[in-house]
Design a protein around this motif. Structure first.
Motif, PDB file in Angstrom:
ATOM      1  N   GLU A  86      -8.988  -9.540  -2.066  1.00  0.00           N
ATOM      2  CA  GLU A  86      -7.546  -9.659  -2.317  1.00  0.00           C
ATOM      3  C   GLU A  86      -7.064  -8.612  -3.314  1.00  0.00           C
ATOM      4  O   GLU A  86      -5.959  -8.077  -3.167  1.00  0.00           O
ATOM      5  N   GLN A  87      -7.851  -8.306  -4.317  1.00  0.00           N
ATOM      6  CA  GLN A  87      -7.421  -7.270  -5.250  1.00  0.00           C
ATOM      7  C   GLN A  87      -7.349  -5.906  -4.565  1.00  0.00           C
ATOM      8  O   GLN A  87      -6.459  -5.109  -4.863  1.00  0.00           O
ATOM      9  N   SER A  88      -8.262  -5.657  -3.631  1.00  0.00           N
ATOM     10  CA  SER A  88      -8.181  -4.417  -2.856  1.00  0.00           C
ATOM     11  C   SER A  88      -6.937  -4.418  -1.981  1.00  0.00           C
ATOM     12  O   SER A  88      -6.263  -3.384  -1.834  1.00  0.00           O
ATOM     13  N   ALA A  89      -6.628  -5.573  -1.402  1.00  0.00           N
ATOM     14  CA  ALA A  89      -5.442  -5.685  -0.553  1.00  0.00           C
ATOM     15  C   ALA A  89      -4.170  -5.471  -1.370  1.00  0.00           C
ATOM     16  O   ALA A  89      -3.223  -4.823  -0.906  1.00  0.00           O
ATOM     17  N   VAL A  90      -4.140  -6.024  -2.569  1.00  0.00           N
ATOM     18  CA  VAL A  90      -2.967  -5.870  -3.440  1.00  0.00           C
ATOM     19  C   VAL A  90      -2.692  -4.400  -3.739  1.00  0.00           C
ATOM     20  O   VAL A  90      -1.531  -3.958  -3.753  1.00  0.00           O
ATOM     21  N   ARG A  91      -3.752  -3.649  -3.972  1.00  0.00           N
ATOM     22  CA  ARG A  91      -3.576  -2.213  -4.276  1.00  0.00           C
ATOM     23  C   ARG A  91      -2.901  -1.468  -3.118  1.00  0.00           C
ATOM     24  O   ARG A  91      -2.133  -0.532  -3.338  1.00  0.00           O
ATOM     25  N   LYS A  92      -3.202  -1.894  -1.895  1.00  0.00           N
ATOM     26  CA  LYS A  92      -2.582  -1.259  -0.740  1.00  0.00           C
ATOM     27  C   LYS A  92      -1.187  -1.818  -0.473  1.00  0.00           C
ATOM     28  O   LYS A  92      -0.301  -1.120   0.021  1.00  0.00           O
ATOM     29  N   ILE A 141       0.220 -10.963   1.820  1.00  0.00           N
ATOM     30  CA  ILE A 141      -0.299  -9.696   1.286  1.00  0.00           C
ATOM     31  C   ILE A 141      -1.129  -8.990   2.349  1.00  0.00           C
ATOM     32  O   ILE A 141      -0.969  -7.785   2.590  1.00  0.00           O
ATOM     33  N   PHE A 142      -2.006  -9.747   3.011  1.00  0.00           N
ATOM     34  CA  PHE A 142      -2.865  -9.154   4.044  1.00  0.00           C
ATOM     35  C   PHE A 142      -2.061  -8.802   5.294  1.00  0.00           C
ATOM     36  O   PHE A 142      -2.322  -7.786   5.939  1.00  0.00           O
ATOM     37  N   SER A 143      -1.086  -9.629   5.614  1.00  0.00           N
ATOM     38  CA  SER A 143      -0.231  -9.336   6.760  1.00  0.00           C
ATOM     39  C   SER A 143       0.544  -8.048   6.536  1.00  0.00           C
ATOM     40  O   SER A 143       0.733  -7.250   7.462  1.00  0.00           O
ATOM     41  N   GLY A 144       0.967  -7.840   5.297  1.00  0.00           N
ATOM     42  CA  GLY A 144       1.753  -6.658   4.963  1.00  0.00           C
ATOM     43  C   GLY A 144       1.000  -5.351   5.088  1.00  0.00           C
ATOM     44  O   GLY A 144       1.615  -4.281   5.193  1.00  0.00           O
ATOM     45  N   ILE A 145      -0.335  -5.417   5.079  1.00  0.00           N
ATOM     46  CA  ILE A 145      -1.138  -4.196   5.258  1.00  0.00           C
ATOM     47  C   ILE A 145      -1.889  -4.238   6.589  1.00  0.00           C
ATOM     48  O   ILE A 145      -2.842  -3.489   6.797  1.00  0.00           O
ATOM     49  N   ASP A 146      -1.431  -5.156   7.467  1.00  0.00           N
ATOM     50  CA  ASP A 146      -1.992  -5.282   8.819  1.00  0.00           C
ATOM     51  C   ASP A 146      -3.479  -5.577   8.784  1.00  0.00           C
ATOM     52  O   ASP A 146      -4.269  -5.000   9.541  1.00  0.00           O
ATOM     53  N   LYS A 206       7.261  -4.872   2.094  1.00  0.00           N
ATOM     54  CA  LYS A 206       8.541  -4.871   2.805  1.00  0.00           C
ATOM     55  C   LYS A 206       9.249  -6.218   2.642  1.00  0.00           C
ATOM     56  O   LYS A 206       8.649  -7.216   2.242  1.00  0.00           O
ATOM     57  N   CYS A 207      10.523  -6.222   3.002  1.00  0.00           N
ATOM     58  CA  CYS A 207      11.349  -7.424   2.841  1.00  0.00           C
ATOM     59  C   CYS A 207      10.778  -8.614   3.602  1.00  0.00           C
ATOM     60  O   CYS A 207      10.874  -9.755   3.140  1.00  0.00           O
ATOM     61  N   LYS A 208      10.166  -8.361   4.769  1.00  0.00           N
ATOM     62  CA  LYS A 208       9.628  -9.453   5.572  1.00  0.00           C
ATOM     63  C   LYS A 208       8.576 -10.230   4.791  1.00  0.00           C
ATOM     64  O   LYS A 208       8.652 -11.466   4.687  1.00  0.00           O
ATOM     65  N   GLU A 209       7.599  -9.526   4.238  1.00  0.00           N
ATOM     66  CA  GLU A 209       6.536 -10.199   3.491  1.00  0.00           C
ATOM     67  C   GLU A 209       7.052 -10.797   2.183  1.00  0.00           C
ATOM     68  O   GLU A 209       6.639 -11.893   1.792  1.00  0.00           O
ATOM     69  N   LEU A 210       7.972 -10.097   1.514  1.00  0.00           N
ATOM     70  CA  LEU A 210       8.535 -10.627   0.278  1.00  0.00           C
ATOM     71  C   LEU A 210       9.302 -11.918   0.558  1.00  0.00           C
ATOM     72  O   LEU A 210       9.247 -12.871  -0.230  1.00  0.00           O
ATOM     73  N   GLY A 211       9.988 -11.962   1.698  1.00  0.00           N
ATOM     74  CA  GLY A 211      10.697 -13.182   2.084  1.00  0.00           C
ATOM     75  C   GLY A 211       9.740 -14.320   2.368  1.00  0.00           C
ATOM     76  O   GLY A 211      10.005 -15.483   2.010  1.00  0.00           O
ATOM     77  N   GLN A 212       8.611 -14.019   3.014  1.00  0.00           N
ATOM     78  CA  GLN A 212       7.601 -15.042   3.278  1.00  0.00           C
ATOM     79  C   GLN A 212       7.047 -15.605   1.978  1.00  0.00           C
ATOM     80  O   GLN A 212       6.794 -16.820   1.864  1.00  0.00           O
TER      81      GLN A 212
END
Length: 234
Positions: free
Chosen positions: A90-96, A139-144, A102-108
């Motif tokens: 998750e920390q690696s994912a956060v860095r990416k 977070i993971f969805s946002g980086i596919d 994007k607004c979609k993930e922030l809204g989720q």
């Protein structure tokens, strides 16, 4: 022609039993009677047996030949391994994620916090945990990389159960919501260092709560030697 994926009977039963275990409706240490489960689920013994074998591979049930099956007690060594896996990924994912959020993930994530607030009021711990997972899954969805999040979930049964137990401790739910809000604000500001610092505290907080959970539910935990940094030493 589109391919239709069919779920086998054993896979469906596996998912049902796994949900019962992760929600703590099947308690750690509880006996699981093969014939009774088959009767309740209105299926033969074979798919139930297959499902239990798969759950054994997940470290969620213990099968004793000729003696029966029970829900595995929470193994704190495995909790630490699962927490380490999640934190590292998750920390690696956060860095990416932070630079490209994007607004979609922030809204989720906003919606997940709202659901957590409602669940806290109603004291619905399972709903609270589901919303908690939705927050982090974004977070993971946002980086596919949804597959990585699914891997964390599939390998995190012990960690999942101890997280759920921790919600009964004083101020835990409110603190989680507060940390989520702080994380989301920092993500919006693209302040990576602050997000990582909050994430570190957020994923390590379970270490501080473990001793209280062992005292409250001593029979839920596998009795093993103390592990430095996780299991309190007497």
């Amino acid at each position: 022609m589109a391919l239709v994926m069919r779920i086998t009977a054993s896979e469906e039963i596996y998912q049902k039993l796994r949900n019962e275990i992760l929600s703590l409706r099947f308690e750690p240490g509880q006996e699981l009677n093969l014939q009774l489960l088959a009767t309740q689920l209105q299926v033969s013994r074979s798919p139930v047996r297959d499902a239990l074998m798969k759950l054994s591979g997940d470290n969620l049930v213990d099968i004793f030949p000729q003696r029966g099956t029970r829900v595995s007690c929470i193994d704190l060594k495995q909790v630490e391994e699962e927490r380490f896996l999640r934190k590292s990924l998750e920390q690696s994912a956060v860095r990416k994620f932070v630079p490209i959020a994007k607004c979609k993930e922030l809204g989720q994530m906003e919606d997940a916090i709202t659901l957590q607030q409602r669940a806290m009021v109603s004291k619905d711990f399972n709903q609270f945990l589901e919303a908690d997972d939705t927050f982090h899954a974004a977070i993971f969805s946002g980086i596919d990389m949804d597959r990585i999040w699914n891997l964390i979930c599939s390998q995190g049964g012990n960690h999942h159960r101890i997280r759920l137990l921790s919600f009964a401790e004083k101020d835990v739910l409110g603190n989680i919501i507060e940390q989520h809000r702080a994380m989301l604000d920092a993500i919006k500001q693209k302040d990576l260092e602050t997000v990582l610092a909050i994430e570190h505290r957020h994923l390590d907080k379970l270490l501080e709560e473990t001793e209280f959970m062992i005292k409250r539910h001593p029979f839920y935990f596998k009795k093993i030697q103390a592990t430095e940094g996780l299991i309190p030493k007497n």
